[in-house]
Write a protein that holds these residues in place. Structure first.
Motif, PDB file in Angstrom:
ATOM      1  N   SER A 232       1.982   4.224  -1.690  1.00 27.99           N
ATOM      2  CA  SER A 232       1.500   2.826  -2.005  1.00 27.99           C
ATOM      3  C   SER A 232       1.211   1.888  -0.923  1.00 27.99           C
ATOM      4  O   SER A 232       1.906   1.959   0.211  1.00 27.99           O
ATOM      5  N   GLU A 233       0.387   1.294  -0.934  1.00 26.32           N
ATOM      6  CA  GLU A 233       0.163   0.083   0.022  1.00 26.32           C
ATOM      7  C   GLU A 233       0.787  -1.096  -0.182  1.00 26.32           C
ATOM      8  O   GLU A 233       1.419  -1.133  -1.562  1.00 26.32           O
ATOM      9  N   PRO A 234       1.004  -2.100   0.594  1.00 29.35           N
ATOM     10  CA  PRO A 234       1.914  -3.202   0.412  1.00 29.35           C
ATOM     11  C   PRO A 234       1.376  -4.172  -1.048  1.00 29.35           C
ATOM     12  O   PRO A 234       2.232  -4.727  -1.605  1.00 29.35           O
ATOM     13  N   ASP A 235       0.188  -4.062  -1.238  1.00 29.22           N
ATOM     14  CA  ASP A 235      -0.066  -4.738  -2.555  1.00 29.22           C
ATOM     15  C   ASP A 235      -0.114  -3.667  -3.676  1.00 29.22           C
ATOM     16  O   ASP A 235      -0.503  -4.039  -4.843  1.00 29.22           O
ATOM     17  N   GLY A 236       0.312  -2.525  -3.880  1.00 27.01           N
ATOM     18  CA  GLY A 236       0.648  -1.780  -4.784  1.00 27.01           C
ATOM     19  C   GLY A 236      -0.394  -0.747  -4.991  1.00 27.01           C
ATOM     20  O   GLY A 236      -0.174   0.203  -5.913  1.00 27.01           O
ATOM     21  N   ARG A 300       6.805  -3.470 -10.835  1.00 26.01           N
ATOM     22  CA  ARG A 300       5.758  -4.091 -11.476  1.00 26.01           C
ATOM     23  C   ARG A 300       4.550  -3.994 -10.983  1.00 26.01           C
ATOM     24  O   ARG A 300       3.435  -4.118 -11.690  1.00 26.01           O
ATOM     25  N   GLN A 301       4.389  -4.608  -9.763  1.00 25.64           N
ATOM     26  CA  GLN A 301       3.072  -4.619  -8.953  1.00 25.64           C
ATOM     27  C   GLN A 301       2.341  -3.207  -9.060  1.00 25.64           C
ATOM     28  O   GLN A 301       1.135  -3.187  -9.085  1.00 25.64           O
ATOM     29  N   ARG A 302       3.006  -2.457  -8.614  1.00 29.12           N
ATOM     30  CA  ARG A 302       2.406  -0.586  -8.722  1.00 29.12           C
ATOM     31  C   ARG A 302       2.039  -0.611 -10.119  1.00 29.12           C
ATOM     32  O   ARG A 302       1.087   0.335 -10.282  1.00 29.12           O
ATOM     33  N   LEU A 303       2.769  -0.852 -11.087  1.00 31.67           N
ATOM     34  CA  LEU A 303       2.584  -0.597 -12.415  1.00 31.67           C
ATOM     35  C   LEU A 303       1.046  -1.444 -12.671  1.00 31.67           C
ATOM     36  O   LEU A 303      -0.141  -0.770 -13.234  1.00 31.67           O
ATOM     37  N   GLU A 304       1.146  -2.523 -12.322  1.00 32.91           N
ATOM     38  CA  GLU A 304      -0.412  -3.128 -12.493  1.00 32.91           C
ATOM     39  C   GLU A 304      -1.493  -2.470 -11.743  1.00 32.91           C
ATOM     40  O   GLU A 304      -2.627  -2.386 -12.454  1.00 32.91           O
ATOM     41  N   GLN A 305      -1.103  -2.188 -10.721  1.00 34.90           N
ATOM     42  CA  GLN A 305      -2.332  -1.483  -9.788  1.00 34.90           C
ATOM     43  C   GLN A 305      -2.746  -0.133 -10.700  1.00 34.90           C
ATOM     44  O   GLN A 305      -3.838   0.484 -10.551  1.00 34.90           O
TER      45      GLN A 305
END
Length: 317
Positions: A232-236, A300-305
């Motif tokens: 994963s990148e920092p933005d997910g 949560r951010q990774r789930l969004e991505q």
């Protein structure tokens, strides 16, 4: 510091004496733990790691963990097998808790892994699954799909509206595919193979740690847990070169089947949701305490991505 149960020198010295590794020279708590109390222990014979098992549900599975580590160690996988006392006992008791003494493996954590690190961990995970898929040790996953569907609605009550919607959508997806998810090929899983549970010397993997979430379950879920953290990148978002290295090295040990390819995007979302939920629960339980609390928002951010676009599995049959 994440040491839930502090120790005194005298009680630890008495505990390690039956291991016949010489006198206790020094010990210190390890700050990175979130569930158990861990200590670096210096003995005359060498360096060890002591773990006190804090969660009651993990105490009941410690025999399974020891048996799995013995099996992996015998097969040449780099794991911290359980040390034995002169009587051959692997599981002891210290400060009223089950305790495990293991050798301290060389190397250090790589918290920003590159392609070579992802290739190495994919190879290790593929070996674990290939070794255990035909004769896996029985141990249910207490934080698998059933757990997600059970605790997810309870956590929704404390979330803002946008996050509740994300949670509800993913839970509905999992519920709809529950039968297919449970039919995925199984083996023994590590269950928590994050970057901070692996050690490297340069680009070479020198050890995999913390098997207290190990269980029997879908191999694809274990792979998704690794992909969500290591790639994963920092933005997910998922990093394509690292993910390709991970999946290629893993796939060299076993081909993916068609239903794994179909369910891969959903299992990635399930893996992200599992750690979003567990971190929310840990943050609530440990609020105001001097322990490490990992950010639930990261998952949560990774789930969004993972709801946007996910690369497919290679070599699906």
């Amino acid at each position: 510091m994440s040491v839930f149960t502090p120790l005194q020198h005298a009680e630890l010295a008495a505990f390690v004496a039956p291991y016949q590794l010489g006198r206790l020279l020094a010990f210190e708590g390890i700050a990175a733990g979130t569930e158990n109390s861990n200590f670096f222990v210096s003995l005359e014979a060498g360096e060890c790691v002591l773990t006190l098992i804090e969660r009651p549900e993990r105490q009941a599975t410690l025999g399974f963990v020891v048996a799995l580590l013995d099996r992996l160690d015998a097969a040449g996988l780099k794991v911290p097998h359980a040390l034995r006392t002169r009587e051959g006992r692997a599981i002891g008791e210290l400060a009223g808790l089950p305790a495990l003494l293991q050798p301290r493996l060389p190397g250090r954590h790589v918290l920003q892994p590159g392609v070579a690190h992802c290739r190495a961990i994919g190879d290790w995970l593929g070996r674990l699954h290939q070794l255990t898929r035909e004769a896996a040790l029985e141990q249910p996953n207490d934080r698998g799909f059933d757990w997600i569907l059970e605790v997810g609605p309870l956590q929704a009550l404390s979330l803002p509206e946008a996050e509740r919607a994300l949670l509800a959508e993913t839970l509905a997806e999992l519920a709809g595919e529950r039968q297919h998810l449970e039919s995925l090929p199984q083996a023994n899983l590590h269950g928590d193979l994050f970057c901070d549970n692996a050690l490297f010397e340069g680009a070479e993997l020198s050890g995999v740690l913390d098997f207290h979430n190990a269980c029997l379950g879908p191999m694809l879920l274990d792979l998704a847990i690794v992909a969500n953290d290591w790639c994963s990148e920092p933005d997910g978002r998922l990093d394509a070169p690292r993910l390709s290295a991970l999946l290629g090295a893993y796939g060299a040990h076993r081909p993916f089947v068609a239903r794994e390819a179909l369910l891969w995007p959903l299992v990635l979302r399930a893996a992200a949701l599992r750690f979003w939920l567990s971190r929310l629960i840990a943050a609530q339980a440990n609020a105001g305490q001097a322990v490490l609390i990992k950010d639930p928002g990261e998952f949560r951010q990774r789930l969004e991505q993972r709801r946007v676009a996910v690369p497919g599995l290679p070599f699906a049959l």
